[in-house]
Write a protein that holds these residues in place. Sequence first.
Motif, PDB file in Angstrom:
ATOM      1  N   ASP A  75      -1.181  19.191   0.841  1.00 35.94           N
ATOM      2  CA  ASP A  75      -0.316  18.196   0.203  1.00 35.94           C
ATOM      3  C   ASP A  75      -1.125  17.001  -0.297  1.00 35.94           C
ATOM      4  OD1 ASP A  75       1.889  19.786   0.825  1.00 35.94           O
ATOM      5  OD2 ASP A  75       2.198  18.789   2.754  1.00 35.94           O
ATOM      6  N   ILE A  76      -2.082  16.595   0.507  1.00 32.24           N
ATOM      7  CA  ILE A  76      -2.934  15.466   0.096  1.00 32.24           C
ATOM      8  C   ILE A  76      -3.644  15.781  -1.203  1.00 32.24           C
ATOM      9  CG2 ILE A  76      -5.005  14.144   0.717  1.00 32.24           C
ATOM     10  CD1 ILE A  76      -4.145  14.472   3.675  1.00 32.24           C
ATOM     11  N   ARG A  77      -4.180  16.983  -1.310  1.00 30.33           N
ATOM     12  CA  ARG A  77      -4.931  17.356  -2.517  1.00 30.33           C
ATOM     13  C   ARG A  77      -4.039  17.458  -3.751  1.00 30.33           C
ATOM     14  NH1 ARG A  77      -9.014  21.799   0.386  1.00 30.33           N
ATOM     15  NH2 ARG A  77     -10.067  20.241   1.700  1.00 30.33           N
ATOM     16  N   LEU A  78      -2.718  17.554  -3.530  1.00 30.50           N
ATOM     17  CA  LEU A  78      -1.765  17.552  -4.643  1.00 30.50           C
ATOM     18  C   LEU A  78      -1.274  16.142  -4.953  1.00 30.50           C
ATOM     19  CD1 LEU A  78       0.336  20.718  -3.725  1.00 30.50           C
ATOM     20  CD2 LEU A  78      -1.310  20.490  -5.599  1.00 30.50           C
ATOM     21  N   GLY A  79      -1.811  15.144  -4.244  1.00 29.89           N
ATOM     22  CA  GLY A  79      -1.433  13.753  -4.496  1.00 29.89           C
ATOM     23  C   GLY A  79      -0.266  13.266  -3.674  1.00 29.89           C
ATOM     24  N   ASP A  80       0.153  14.038  -2.669  1.00 34.70           N
ATOM     25  CA  ASP A  80       1.285  13.657  -1.843  1.00 34.70           C
ATOM     26  C   ASP A  80       0.818  12.804  -0.668  1.00 34.70           C
ATOM     27  OD1 ASP A  80       3.746  13.424  -0.714  1.00 34.70           O
ATOM     28  OD2 ASP A  80       3.879  15.490   0.028  1.00 34.70           O
ATOM     29  N   PHE A  81       0.405  11.591  -0.988  1.00 34.83           N
ATOM     30  CA  PHE A  81       0.017  10.612   0.027  1.00 34.83           C
ATOM     31  C   PHE A  81       0.175   9.228  -0.591  1.00 34.83           C
ATOM     32  CE2 PHE A  81      -3.802  11.299  -2.448  1.00 34.83           C
ATOM     33  CZ  PHE A  81      -4.408  10.047  -2.536  1.00 34.83           C
ATOM     34  N   GLU A  82       0.071   8.206   0.253  1.00 37.93           N
ATOM     35  CA  GLU A  82       0.271   6.845  -0.215  1.00 37.93           C
ATOM     36  C   GLU A  82      -0.844   5.943   0.288  1.00 37.93           C
ATOM     37  OE1 GLU A  82       3.960   3.614  -0.493  1.00 37.93           O
ATOM     38  OE2 GLU A  82       3.906   5.070   1.152  1.00 37.93           O
ATOM     39  N   CYS A  83      -1.440   5.184  -0.622  1.00 36.20           N
ATOM     40  CA  CYS A  83      -2.443   4.192  -0.228  1.00 36.20           C
ATOM     41  C   CYS A  83      -2.012   2.825  -0.754  1.00 36.20           C
ATOM     42  CB  CYS A  83      -3.826   4.577  -0.734  1.00 36.20           C
ATOM     43  SG  CYS A  83      -3.976   4.670  -2.515  1.00 36.20           S
ATOM     44  N   SER A  84      -2.834   1.825  -0.558  1.00 37.88           N
ATOM     45  CA  SER A  84      -2.481   0.451  -0.900  1.00 37.88           C
ATOM     46  C   SER A  84      -2.664   0.171  -2.391  1.00 37.88           C
ATOM     47  CB  SER A  84      -3.359  -0.518  -0.101  1.00 37.88           C
ATOM     48  OG  SER A  84      -3.107  -1.864  -0.468  1.00 37.88           O
ATOM     49  N   THR A  85      -1.814  -0.707  -2.903  1.00 41.75           N
ATOM     50  CA  THR A  85      -2.154  -1.352  -4.163  1.00 41.75           C
ATOM     51  C   THR A  85      -3.298  -2.322  -3.879  1.00 41.75           C
ATOM     52  OG1 THR A  85      -0.507  -3.071  -3.755  1.00 41.75           O
ATOM     53  CG2 THR A  85       0.198  -1.168  -5.073  1.00 41.75           C
ATOM     54  N   ILE A  86      -3.981  -2.766  -4.911  1.00 43.44           N
ATOM     55  CA  ILE A  86      -5.139  -3.643  -4.710  1.00 43.44           C
ATOM     56  C   ILE A  86      -4.696  -5.108  -4.753  1.00 43.44           C
ATOM     57  CG2 ILE A  86      -7.459  -4.240  -5.472  1.00 43.44           C
ATOM     58  CD1 ILE A  86      -7.079  -1.312  -4.532  1.00 43.44           C
ATOM     59  N   PRO A  87      -4.885  -5.841  -3.651  1.00 39.28           N
ATOM     60  CA  PRO A  87      -4.493  -7.261  -3.646  1.00 39.28           C
ATOM     61  C   PRO A  87      -5.242  -8.045  -4.719  1.00 39.28           C
ATOM     62  CG  PRO A  87      -5.052  -6.506  -1.432  1.00 39.28           C
ATOM     63  CD  PRO A  87      -5.487  -5.434  -2.372  1.00 39.28           C
ATOM     64  N   LYS A  88      -4.673  -9.152  -5.110  1.00 40.70           N
ATOM     65  CA  LYS A  88      -5.235  -9.962  -6.185  1.00 40.70           C
ATOM     66  C   LYS A  88      -6.680 -10.375  -5.906  1.00 40.70           C
ATOM     67  CE  LYS A  88      -4.457 -14.199  -8.866  1.00 40.70           C
ATOM     68  NZ  LYS A  88      -3.582 -15.400  -9.041  1.00 40.70           N
ATOM     69  N   ASP A  89      -6.986 -10.755  -4.657  1.00 41.03           N
ATOM     70  CA  ASP A  89      -8.327 -11.256  -4.359  1.00 41.03           C
ATOM     71  C   ASP A  89      -9.350 -10.144  -4.160  1.00 41.03           C
ATOM     72  OD1 ASP A  89      -7.200 -10.506  -1.961  1.00 41.03           O
ATOM     73  OD2 ASP A  89      -7.803 -12.288  -0.847  1.00 41.03           O
TER      74      ASP A  89
END
Length: 632
Positions: A75-89
Amino acid sequence: MSLLHITPEQLLIYQDIYTDEVLKALEALAPLNAKQKVLMKERNQRRAERIANKTRLDFLPEDTCIGPDHLRVADIRLGDFECSTIPKDLQRQWIQGTGPAAKPNASIESSIRNVAYALLSGADGWMFDGEDALGQINTMSLDNQRNLKLAIHRDHTFLTAAEQVASEMNQWAQGFLGRTIIDDWQRQLDFTTLIFRARGLHLDDRHIIMDNGESFSASITDLTLFVVNNYKALQAKGSSIVLYLPKIQTAQEAAFWNTLLTALENHLELTPGTIKCYVLVEQLEATYQLLEIRAALGLHFVGFNTGRWDYINAVADAMCGIDNFINPNIESITMTYAYMAAYEDRVRKAVNTPDQNGNYSLWQGGMEPNIPVGSVAGVKASMAKALAGAKREQAAGASGKWVAHWKMVHIIRPVWEKIGETNQLGRDFGPLTYSSEDRKALITLEDAPLTIRGGRNLLSVALQYGNAFLQGFQAAALKPADFFGNEDILYLMEDMATGEIRLSVLCEWLHKGARLTEGDEELSLNNGALFTKKIFDQMLTEEYQKLLDAEDKDVHNDSKTTTLPISLEIVKTYITSEVKGPWFIDLLNLNLNNKDLEVAKQRIARYYEELTSTGQRLTENLDLQPNTHINA
């Protein structure tokens, strides 16, 4: 009942660091120490089995599940995971500096200048090191935390040092760059994003132990002390809470880090994902699991960093059971060398694979170790090489780069500044693939010199680094002894990785039957000569004597009868032992604050007895005994 022990003396002296809030958080996370021990035991077992069976690493099977959330690899290799957006700093991190926030045997007023140099440097971010570049003698890990807290809270002691340092930095810049680099020193302090590197899962803290006498996680200690002491002040400024996580070998280990981060956030009642982290890709095994590591860290993950020395060492160690895998002179193993290029390519593909929300992650390029101090010709040549490396990484897709000294910031940063892109998120390098060719590419060698000159460089710097480490200088400016006094050859700023790689490569040469690619007149050797123990012993004797004969500038005179002989004993034992130790740092850590060679020999012997009889490492502080409860 308390689960942890800290000496009463340290609780008193460092009550500003071991606050009630910190002690409660440490107690809350202490039960996770047992899980970390299991993970490290499993890591050691995997390594031993690879060596015994002469097997190679591979990608994870698609049906593997990772962590308590049971993330499925397919599932991960198909893009079924969630990571962080990049904070402004963190969105623009063209240059990140690295280095410790403390000095050995120094007053707070002197030691805290390290932080001032960093935050006034003009770097977009600064990774204050709690691991490879931070000395661990005495209470340096606590001094490091104290200095960071004083700086983040803008204590008067820090501001006084910063004002003085700003003047000195401008004086240097005026002479070297022809201009000043700091207009308003107080405003400049807020430019750089402050980042902290915790110690890896393989290390124990030197000041805390469990109630049952077991050693306690350095990772849990560093995470807790840094975050709990500083999260309110950082959030009040609108700054992110950012960590670098080192030496992760597997996605399961990344999932454990995610558990630690989440547990601390829950304890502090922070929103999940508040603590952000980069991962240093320093381990070959990790390169086979990059997307899985990214997924395992979830909302905490913001990016990968590509190192060089640590990674080469990890490749050598992971392949130590493969007889025909022999690295050449390390000067030849640049980021364009066969397996290094494959590694870099997988990292940039991994961060530019979108998660389920279309989010990408950052790729921070590797370290620039040069320092612009030397002859005019030497500095010019080295700076040209440094700029060429930076330009290559920027073109390859890195959103920024590391430098090891503040003087390099205004030399390297213009490479990204000229292009003007905030970052390179989402740049298309094609998909990650998992073929047998991909697997082989990560361990592919290429023809390159393997010479006595290269061997002398390895040995000389390894001896020097071991000596520096034992004196508390885990970040040290070094070069081979044959070039002492030659101002055309610059010193390089080195940390623990420089010792690890040098010993690992010499182990390969000695135990796998390396053959020289050119002769050596001094040792009367022909092209193709076998690198034997006789050759190694002669080189060791000669290189050690050069250090004994060196001036105090290069080898402190007071070390020549104390820590240098211990470094020699460790280097000699590590390289000649039939059983390769997993980490050079283990033997150094066992001898911190020890200047007795006979005691050192006993501790080295005890380490190898443990390694050979159980397959496990000896990592605790042998000088630390239970004294009192943490909340005494």
